[in-house]
Design an enzyme around this catalytic site. Sequence first.
Site, PDB file in Angstrom:
ATOM      1  N   ASP A 139      61.436  20.977 -40.930  1.00 13.55           N
ATOM      2  CA  ASP A 139      60.781  19.677 -41.008  1.00 13.55           C
ATOM      3  C   ASP A 139      59.842  19.443 -39.823  1.00 13.55           C
ATOM      4  OD1 ASP A 139      60.946  16.743 -42.273  1.00 13.55           O
ATOM      5  OD2 ASP A 139      61.012  16.571 -40.092  1.00 13.55           O
ATOM      6  N   ALA A 167      59.477  15.051 -43.945  1.00  9.85           N
ATOM      7  CA  ALA A 167      58.953  16.056 -44.872  1.00  9.85           C
ATOM      8  C   ALA A 167      60.044  16.503 -45.845  1.00  9.85           C
ATOM      9  CB  ALA A 167      58.393  17.248 -44.104  1.00  9.85           C
ATOM     10  N   ASP A 168      61.241  16.743 -45.314  1.00 11.55           N
ATOM     11  CA  ASP A 168      62.379  17.100 -46.167  1.00 11.55           C
ATOM     12  C   ASP A 168      62.685  15.994 -47.171  1.00 11.55           C
ATOM     13  OD1 ASP A 168      63.297  19.689 -45.388  1.00 11.55           O
ATOM     14  OD2 ASP A 168      64.081  18.843 -43.546  1.00 11.55           O
ATOM     15  N   LEU A 169      62.799  14.773 -46.664  1.00 11.30           N
ATOM     16  CA  LEU A 169      63.221  13.668 -47.506  1.00 11.30           C
ATOM     17  C   LEU A 169      62.189  13.328 -48.574  1.00 11.30           C
ATOM     18  CD1 LEU A 169      64.744  11.400 -44.719  1.00 11.30           C
ATOM     19  CD2 LEU A 169      65.996  12.748 -46.408  1.00 11.30           C
ATOM     20  N   ALA A 172      62.398  15.870 -51.271  1.00 16.41           N
ATOM     21  CA  ALA A 172      63.581  15.620 -52.085  1.00 16.41           C
ATOM     22  C   ALA A 172      63.324  14.517 -53.110  1.00 16.41           C
ATOM     23  CB  ALA A 172      64.754  15.241 -51.189  1.00 16.41           C
TER      24      ALA A 172
END
Length: 408
Positions: A139, A167-169, A172
Amino acid sequence: MKHPLEGVRVLELANYMAGPFAGMVLADLGAEVIKIENPHGGDMTRQTGPFIQGESAGFMALNRNKKSVTLNLKHERGKAVFLDLVKTADVLIENFRPGTMTDLGLDYTVVSEVNPRLIYSSASAFGQTGPYSQRAGLDLILQGMSGLMSITGEPDRPPVKVGVPIADLTTALYGAVAVLAALRVRDLTGEAQQIDLSLFESAISLEVWETSGYLADGEVPQPLGSAHRVTAPYQAVRTADGYITIGATSPRNWSAFCRALGLERLERDPRFAVVSARRARYQELAELIEEVTRTESSQHWYELLETAGVPCGVLNRIDQVVEDRQVQERGFIVELPHTKIGRVRATASPLRLSRTAVRLDHAGPVLGEHTAEVLASLGLDEGELADLEQAGVVAPGTVPAASVVDGP
């Protein structure tokens, strides 16, 4: 129908954040999410603190409502069992580096032959194609490369990242939306498809205002602290004991704000007469505002501005957030049952549907907790399960799901 995704089975092969958070959203919506984990340690998030009785608090929150099944996918028998699970599934989520699933012999080409109705969602740093596709990316790396860190923080200060793995969230959440869209297409046409998600592109997509501005006039956006790019006052200002955030942007709110703080002179000041002028001098304006707000507490100014109808809020720490009366009244902090610990406190889901509610059945499971249950549903008996344990295909000593306790 009790939950929106009741009857949908999802296989999750994912570590850390992007894949598991997408799986959590689908699980909250009622999907049966079966988390396939390596028998030797499982999802690497399990090893991250803080811990409650040896169990990762973050893992338990991020993997709520899921079932944990251990399978060694590098073992032929493990792969065979997994493909039997694929036959029963609607969705597969994975967030490995491109090529990993191919090396395992479980890429989209293979599994779609086993189950043509399977929706296959892949999340990776840069996507499945392109010159960066084989590069590793966390991230932090993607926040930097995407430009997010170039517009975050204070002017003329070292760069800082967003306080959460954004970025991850974001990937997702896009992933969960894409899965729902693909399920609808499949239900209407009978056709499944593959989803290719990129942390890089997901992070860039959040800069919709900044990129559109740059593409329009060529001006490169800079960090502004908590200030807004086109209006003011719209930022955090210091008080006697912390900060408040204010958004006095409309003419009516600007006038009410000035009256509430005793700053009527600013309304008559040509430097701040219109919003464009206030934005051009936002730092100077903030200093004048803070000369007043520093004299009283955050709560004082919050109550005063709230009464005046000016959008505002106290800048809370996390401990203050979880005890906030709005959070408490709407039951957003919940206790989830857990096999080993009893009960675990965590945040709930922000999705509130009036007819088909989300579910909050249990915290993230212990490693392999549902292996026996899920494999029995495929027709494996106790002897076959014992053979798989002895061969190292599944983790030994898995805990039956039925042993969940009520806790203290």
